[in-house]
Structure formats: structure tokens, C-alpha cells
Design a protein around this motif. Structure first.
Motif, PDB file in Angstrom:
ATOM      1  N   GLN A 216       0.808  -1.212   0.016  1.00 58.31           N
ATOM      2  CA  GLN A 216      -0.003  -0.156   0.177  1.00 58.31           C
ATOM      3  C   GLN A 216       0.885   1.095   0.126  1.00 58.31           C
ATOM      4  O   GLN A 216       0.369   2.421  -0.326  1.00 58.31           O
ATOM      5  CB  GLN A 216      -0.890  -0.127   1.208  1.00 58.31           C
ATOM      6  N   GLY A 217       2.215   1.096   0.297  1.00 59.73           N
ATOM      7  CA  GLY A 217       3.240   2.041  -0.007  1.00 59.73           C
ATOM      8  C   GLY A 217       2.902   3.258   1.141  1.00 59.73           C
ATOM      9  O   GLY A 217       3.279   4.327   0.928  1.00 59.73           O
ATOM     10  N   PHE A 218       2.900   2.809   2.291  1.00 60.50           N
ATOM     11  CA  PHE A 218       3.090   3.659   3.392  1.00 60.50           C
ATOM     12  C   PHE A 218       4.257   4.225   3.820  1.00 60.50           C
ATOM     13  O   PHE A 218       5.269   3.270   3.634  1.00 60.50           O
ATOM     14  CB  PHE A 218       2.345   2.752   4.729  1.00 60.50           C
ATOM     15  N   LYS A 219       4.299   5.113   4.236  1.00 62.10           N
ATOM     16  CA  LYS A 219       5.640   5.847   4.641  1.00 62.10           C
ATOM     17  C   LYS A 219       5.456   6.618   5.788  1.00 62.10           C
ATOM     18  O   LYS A 219       4.364   6.900   6.593  1.00 62.10           O
ATOM     19  CB  LYS A 219       6.168   6.901   3.830  1.00 62.10           C
ATOM     20  N   PRO A 220       6.611   6.851   6.796  1.00 63.99           N
ATOM     21  CA  PRO A 220       6.531   7.354   8.030  1.00 63.99           C
ATOM     22  C   PRO A 220       5.785   8.862   7.830  1.00 63.99           C
ATOM     23  O   PRO A 220       5.945   9.487   6.962  1.00 63.99           O
ATOM     24  CB  PRO A 220       7.823   7.734   8.425  1.00 63.99           C
ATOM     25  N   GLY A 238     -15.257 -10.536   7.832  1.00 67.89           N
ATOM     26  CA  GLY A 238     -15.591  -9.226   8.087  1.00 67.89           C
ATOM     27  C   GLY A 238     -16.989  -8.889   8.511  1.00 67.89           C
ATOM     28  O   GLY A 238     -17.897  -9.901   8.708  1.00 67.89           O
ATOM     29  N   HIS A 239     -17.675  -7.726   8.365  1.00 65.75           N
ATOM     30  CA  HIS A 239     -16.951  -6.407   7.874  1.00 65.75           C
ATOM     31  C   HIS A 239     -16.089  -5.818   9.164  1.00 65.75           C
ATOM     32  O   HIS A 239     -16.993  -5.653   9.917  1.00 65.75           O
ATOM     33  CB  HIS A 239     -18.010  -5.673   7.293  1.00 65.75           C
ATOM     34  N   PHE A 240     -14.736  -5.500   9.026  1.00 65.66           N
ATOM     35  CA  PHE A 240     -14.169  -4.712   9.919  1.00 65.66           C
ATOM     36  C   PHE A 240     -13.523  -3.313   9.454  1.00 65.66           C
ATOM     37  O   PHE A 240     -13.631  -3.346   8.450  1.00 65.66           O
ATOM     38  CB  PHE A 240     -13.148  -5.673  10.904  1.00 65.66           C
ATOM     39  N   ASN A 241     -12.829  -2.904  10.352  1.00 63.92           N
ATOM     40  CA  ASN A 241     -12.192  -1.476   9.975  1.00 63.92           C
ATOM     41  C   ASN A 241     -10.529  -1.850  10.313  1.00 63.92           C
ATOM     42  O   ASN A 241     -10.426  -2.680  10.956  1.00 63.92           O
ATOM     43  CB  ASN A 241     -12.662  -0.357  10.709  1.00 63.92           C
ATOM     44  N   LEU A 242      -9.903  -1.209   9.372  1.00 65.91           N
ATOM     45  CA  LEU A 242      -8.563  -1.284   9.571  1.00 65.91           C
ATOM     46  C   LEU A 242      -7.799   0.174   9.753  1.00 65.91           C
ATOM     47  O   LEU A 242      -7.899   0.768   8.846  1.00 65.91           O
ATOM     48  CB  LEU A 242      -7.938  -2.103   8.514  1.00 65.91           C
ATOM     49  N   ALA A 243      -6.927   0.301  10.772  1.00 60.15           N
ATOM     50  CA  ALA A 243      -6.298   1.666  10.826  1.00 60.15           C
ATOM     51  C   ALA A 243      -4.721   1.395  10.578  1.00 60.15           C
ATOM     52  O   ALA A 243      -4.194   0.558  11.032  1.00 60.15           O
ATOM     53  CB  ALA A 243      -6.546   2.041  12.357  1.00 60.15           C
ATOM     54  N   ALA A 244      -4.376   2.063   9.562  1.00 59.53           N
ATOM     55  CA  ALA A 244      -2.854   2.055   9.325  1.00 59.53           C
ATOM     56  C   ALA A 244      -2.335   3.327   9.713  1.00 59.53           C
ATOM     57  O   ALA A 244      -2.819   4.546   9.591  1.00 59.53           O
ATOM     58  CB  ALA A 244      -2.711   1.826   7.892  1.00 59.53           C
ATOM     59  N   TYR A 245      -1.236   3.145  10.392  1.00 59.81           N
ATOM     60  CA  TYR A 245      -0.587   4.437  11.059  1.00 59.81           C
ATOM     61  C   TYR A 245       1.037   4.072  11.171  1.00 59.81           C
ATOM     62  O   TYR A 245       1.389   3.149  11.643  1.00 59.81           O
ATOM     63  CB  TYR A 245      -1.029   4.584  12.476  1.00 59.81           C
ATOM     64  N   TRP A 246       1.647   5.027  10.524  1.00 62.19           N
ATOM     65  CA  TRP A 246       3.163   5.068  10.835  1.00 62.19           C
ATOM     66  C   TRP A 246       3.527   6.561  11.474  1.00 62.19           C
ATOM     67  O   TRP A 246       3.392   7.316  10.855  1.00 62.19           O
ATOM     68  CB  TRP A 246       3.905   4.935   9.381  1.00 62.19           C
ATOM     69  N   LYS A 247       4.232   6.178  12.504  1.00 61.87           N
ATOM     70  CA  LYS A 247       4.585   7.322  13.229  1.00 61.87           C
ATOM     71  C   LYS A 247       5.616   8.337  12.369  1.00 61.87           C
ATOM     72  O   LYS A 247       6.443   7.754  11.688  1.00 61.87           O
ATOM     73  CB  LYS A 247       5.192   7.166  14.599  1.00 61.87           C
ATOM     74  N   ARG A 248       5.379   9.683  12.259  1.00 63.33           N
ATOM     75  CA  ARG A 248       6.257  10.414  11.507  1.00 63.33           C
ATOM     76  C   ARG A 248       7.920  10.265  12.220  1.00 63.33           C
ATOM     77  O   ARG A 248       8.067  10.009  13.218  1.00 63.33           O
ATOM     78  CB  ARG A 248       5.665  11.748  11.627  1.00 63.33           C
ATOM     79  N   ASN A 252      15.268  12.392  12.386  1.00 67.01           N
ATOM     80  CA  ASN A 252      15.668  11.330  11.277  1.00 67.01           C
ATOM     81  C   ASN A 252      15.598   9.931  11.960  1.00 67.01           C
ATOM     82  O   ASN A 252      16.101   9.121  11.513  1.00 67.01           O
ATOM     83  CB  ASN A 252      16.953  11.323  11.066  1.00 67.01           C
ATOM     84  N   LYS A 253      14.681   9.911  12.902  1.00 67.98           N
ATOM     85  CA  LYS A 253      14.145   8.514  13.353  1.00 67.98           C
ATOM     86  C   LYS A 253      12.768   8.028  13.360  1.00 67.98           C
ATOM     87  O   LYS A 253      12.043   9.076  13.690  1.00 67.98           O
ATOM     88  CB  LYS A 253      15.067   8.370  14.900  1.00 67.98           C
ATOM     89  N   ALA A 254      12.550   7.010  12.825  1.00 65.07           N
ATOM     90  CA  ALA A 254      11.100   6.741  12.954  1.00 65.07           C
ATOM     91  C   ALA A 254      11.061   5.084  13.114  1.00 65.07           C
ATOM     92  O   ALA A 254      11.867   4.544  13.122  1.00 65.07           O
ATOM     93  CB  ALA A 254      10.563   6.817  11.632  1.00 65.07           C
ATOM     94  N   PRO A 255       9.859   4.479  13.704  1.00 69.37           N
ATOM     95  CA  PRO A 255       9.652   3.171  13.893  1.00 69.37           C
ATOM     96  C   PRO A 255       9.913   2.599  12.486  1.00 69.37           C
ATOM     97  O   PRO A 255       9.635   2.866  11.744  1.00 69.37           O
ATOM     98  CB  PRO A 255       8.025   3.273  14.402  1.00 69.37           C
ATOM     99  N   LYS A 256      10.224   1.342  13.004  1.00 71.13           N
ATOM    100  CA  LYS A 256      10.735   0.379  11.675  1.00 71.13           C
ATOM    101  C   LYS A 256       9.501   0.028  10.931  1.00 71.13           C
ATOM    102  O   LYS A 256       9.606   0.039   9.765  1.00 71.13           O
ATOM    103  CB  LYS A 256      11.599  -0.963  12.471  1.00 71.13           C
ATOM    104  N   ASP A 257       8.421  -0.337  11.750  1.00 73.70           N
ATOM    105  CA  ASP A 257       7.229  -0.737  11.092  1.00 73.70           C
ATOM    106  C   ASP A 257       6.135   0.005  11.321  1.00 73.70           C
ATOM    107  O   ASP A 257       5.796   0.593  12.669  1.00 73.70           O
ATOM    108  CB  ASP A 257       7.016  -2.237  11.404  1.00 73.70           C
ATOM    109  N   PRO A 258       4.972   0.299  10.438  1.00 71.96           N
ATOM    110  CA  PRO A 258       3.749   0.881  10.734  1.00 71.96           C
ATOM    111  C   PRO A 258       2.852  -0.208  11.657  1.00 71.96           C
ATOM    112  O   PRO A 258       3.204  -1.271  11.850  1.00 71.96           O
ATOM    113  CB  PRO A 258       3.008   0.938   9.437  1.00 71.96           C
ATOM    114  N   TRP A 259       1.875   0.582  12.174  1.00 67.63           N
ATOM    115  CA  TRP A 259       0.880  -0.146  12.869  1.00 67.63           C
ATOM    116  C   TRP A 259      -0.229  -0.510  11.973  1.00 67.63           C
ATOM    117  O   TRP A 259      -0.827   0.426  11.189  1.00 67.63           O
ATOM    118  CB  TRP A 259       0.347   0.853  13.881  1.00 67.63           C
TER     119      TRP A 259
END
Length: 399
Positions: A216-220, A238-248, A252-259
Motif C-alpha cells: 500500500q506504499g505507507f511511509k513515516p 468481516g466486515h471490520f475496519n483497519l487503521a494504518a498508522y506510521w509515526k512520523r 531522522n528516526k522513525a519506527p521500523k514498521d507501521p501499525w
């Protein structure tokens, strides 16, 4: 140490000598910060040889009455009912408990996770309370590695049975990513937030094909909330919801993986807020392993380990609640370091406040013959000593 109702529950299943042994063990665990059997036997207040004291404790720890269902579940149910109804609570206590629970938007929040204690693979369910977690129940997994869906359902049935007729939300990390678990919780009317792996296949209402989260091409700094999705290609759960979040990025540091959080909550911000509270279970693991009771130092068989873990559950819960009570009374500065204006996180946790509070009371009582002459030599600080004695009196009343 224990309130009258707790004494009633424990004495119902234990003889008088067994109850007194249990209470002494709880006091020793609080004072010496360990559940190591040899250490507890060394300080156990009984005028017999050390090996005899150790054998006495070994016999006590194999009692069949030392069961979570017999001793712990009734205490938890009473505590939950007391908070929900406000029975036997004063106005200040009702406000405090209501404020803490509202931080989770009216839900009782249960978190599940797996950890290892002395080589034992343990699957644990806890209640998130403020910044901490209070243990509810556990199951020992008979193999290395992750738990399976059947084990997850079995443990959650026990935990959910404590919260009948109350709104509950379940949190789980990536080990509990199965949409089938979410479907099972949803069918029972339970809200959930389960972190997903990046290989999850999902489909929105607008899509005709299933997509993979990793593509899905998510970035920080990016986030998105998918509504009414189906999961798993072959089953269409389903039907459910999905929250995608990658801390900024920050410096110059960011979490390795998104939620990636699968949920049946309808709000993105609420989903993130609820999932962030899962950190309380990690704090509890740290407190029981290395920062509090050093559970991993003990070398006992499986039956005695279960009994010791029950004692840890009781002691940890009472100590954490006691630490919160010290803060509400405004006397936590006598037990530990408080948060300064420039601090981002508290310097001392509720659990440590409670632990240090017990230790300070014990020291003041034990060494009173030395303390009082010392105070008499410092008459210019009499006012500060008087305030300290007032705080000590409040600490004793809060136990």
C-alpha cells in the motif's frame, strides 16, 4: 494488610494457619522484593531451623486451595463490582476510579500477550488500568512458540467471564493477528484492536480484488482508516475496519514498521488511543521479572510456581492500587521521585510508589529505636519531621 472482604474470601477456603502463612508471605514479598523460596524461608518469622521453614513453605505451596478460580477470581469480581457501583467507596474514590476508567472511553480494556518466566511459556490476560496492567488469568503453553487460536479463546473465555454485562475491549499484538479471533470476539459483543502483520490480504467495498498491506506504499508520517473491509482471500471474514498508522520521523528516526490494527471500532483516533494503552502489559512483565519481584530467580516445580505466581498476582495488584492511592492523597513524594515539569514520563510508576511506600513503613517501624533519638538531635527540622509523620500515618491508613 488485607481488607475485611478479602480476608473473608481467603478464610473461606483456607484454614487459619494457612491464611496467616499466606498473609506473611505477601508481606515478605513486598518487603524483600523477591519470590525466591530460599530467600523467603530465610526471613520467614517462625522459630524453627531454616530447612524446616523451607519445607514448611514447600508444603504450603502445593495446597490445592491455592487456585486462581478459588482465591483470585472472587477478589477481582468484587473489586470490579465495587468500582462499577461505587459501593463502599467515598466521593473522592468514586471520582478517581471514574476518571481512570474514562481514560479508556468507558471500556474495561483487556490485553493479551505471551512471555517466558524461567523457561515457562506463559500466555497472560491482564486488565489495563491507568498506565499499568493488573493480572487476570494465565495459561501455561506446553511448547515453545506462539499460542494457537484454541488456546487464545480458552484464556479469553476466563477473562471475559469476569466482566459480564460490562463493555469490554481486547488488545493484542501481532501474535494475535488472526481475523478469526476478531470474528469470534465480535460475535460475543466484544470490541477489539488486533495488530496485523504486513502480509494481511484485505478487500474494501470499492475493490474487486484482495490487496496486501505491504504493497500500500505507507511511509513515516502517513495514516489511513479503511472501513468495512473483508479479510483472508478464501474466507472473506468481516466486515471490520483497519487503521494504518506510521509515526512520523523525529530527528531522522522513525519506527521500523507501521501499525496495522484490525478493529470493530468506528473511529481512527479512538483505535490508536486504545492500542497505545497496551504498553501497560509490558510494564507489568518488567515489574514481575526484574524491577519488582524477580520471579525468574525462583527455582521450583510447576505446582509451586503456579502458587507463587498467584501470590505475585495478589501482591502486584494490591501494590499498584496502593501506589495510586498514595498519589491521590498527595503524599507520593515521601515514597519516590515525582514527575518534574520537564519530564515526559513519570520518574516512578504507581507500582514502585506502592513498593517504596511499604518499604518506608517497614523501615520506620523496624528501626524506630534508632530513628527517634536521631530526630531529637535535629530540632530545627521539627516541622518537616511532623509533616513526614503525618504522611506516614496516612500511608498506614491507606494499606
Amino acid at each position: 494488610m488485607l481488607s475485611p472482604f478479602y480476608q473473608t474470601i481467603l478464610r473461606k477456603h483456607l484454614s487459619e494457619s494457612q491464611y496467616l502463612t499466606l498473609e506473611l508471605l505477601l508481606l515478605l514479598i513486598q518487603s524483600h522484593h523477591t519470590v525466591r523460596l530460599s530467600t523467603l524461608a530465610s526471613v520467614f518469622p517462625q522459630p524453627i531451623k531454616k530447612e524446616s521453614r523451607k519445607r514448611n513453605l514447600q508444603r504450603f505451596l502445593v495446597l490445592p486451595q491455592l487456585s486462581i478460580k478459588l482465591l483470585w477470581f472472587p477478589l477481582i469480581k468484587y473489586w470490579i463490582r465495587q468500582i462499577e457501583t461505587g459501593k463502599n467507596l467515598n466521593h473522592q474514590q468514586r471520582r478517581k476510579f471514574k476518571r481512570l476508567r474514562r481514560k479508556k472511553r468507558g471500556f474495561w480494556v483487556i490485553a493479551i500477550d505471551r512471555t517466558k518466566w524461567r523457561g515457562r511459556n506463559m500466555f497472560v490476560a491482564v486488565l489495563i488500568w491507568g498506565q499499568h496492567a493488573l493480572p487476570l488469568c494465565y495459561e501455561e503453553i506446553g511448547h515453545d512458540g506462539n499460542s494457537n487460536l484454541a488456546q487464545q479463546k480458552r484464556l479469553l473465555r476466563q477473562a471475559l467471564s469476569l466482566f459480564k454485562n460490562y463493555p469490554v475491549l481486547v488488545l493484542g499484538d501481532r501474535e494475535f493477528h488472526s481475523p478469526k479471533l476478531g470474528q469470534w470476539l465480535d460475535s460475543r459483543g466484544v470490541k477489539f484492536c488486533l495488530r496485523q502483520k504486513k502480509n494481511l490480504h484485505f478487500k474494501t467495498l470499492e475493490s474487486t480484488e484482495y490487496e496486501v498491506l505491504s504493497k500500500q506504499g505507507f511511509k513515516p508520517g502517513k495514516s489511513k482508516f479503511y472501513r468495512d473491509i473483508l479479510c483472508n482471500k478464501t474466507e472473506g471474514i468481516g466486515h471490520f475496519n483497519l487503521a494504518a498508522y506510521w509515526k512520523r520521523k523525529y530527528r531522522n528516526k522513525a519506527p521500523k514498521d507501521p501499525w496495522y490494527i484490525l478493529t470493530n471500532l468506528s473511529n481512527f483516533d479512538l483505535t490508536l488511543k486504545m492500542y497505545r494503552s497496551r504498553w501497560g502489559i509490558e510494564q507489568m512483565f518488567k515489574d514481575t521479572k526484574t524491577s519488582g519481584y524477580n520471579l525468574e530467580d525462583t527455582k521450583v516445580n510447576d505446582i509451586r510456581f503456579r502458587s507463587l505466581f498467584l501470590l505475585v498476582m495478589i501482591a502486584y495488584t494490591f501494590t499498584t492500587i496502593y501506589g495510586q492511592e498514595l498519589q491521590s492523597l498527595g503524599i507520593s513524594t515521601y515514597a519516590g521521585r515525582v514527575k518534574e515539569v520537564t519530564d515526559k514520563t513519570p520518574r516512578t510508576s504507581d507500582f514502585r510508589f506502592g513498593l517504596y511506600g511499604y518499604a518506608w513503613i517497614f523501615s520506620m517501624d523496624l528501626w524506630a529505636d534508632f530513628v527517634l533519638p536521631l530526630l531529637a538531635l535535629k530540632s530545627h527540622k521539627r516541622l518537616y519531621f511532623q509533616r513526614g509523620f503525618n504522611a506516614l500515618s496516612l500511608m498506614r491508613q491507606a494499606i
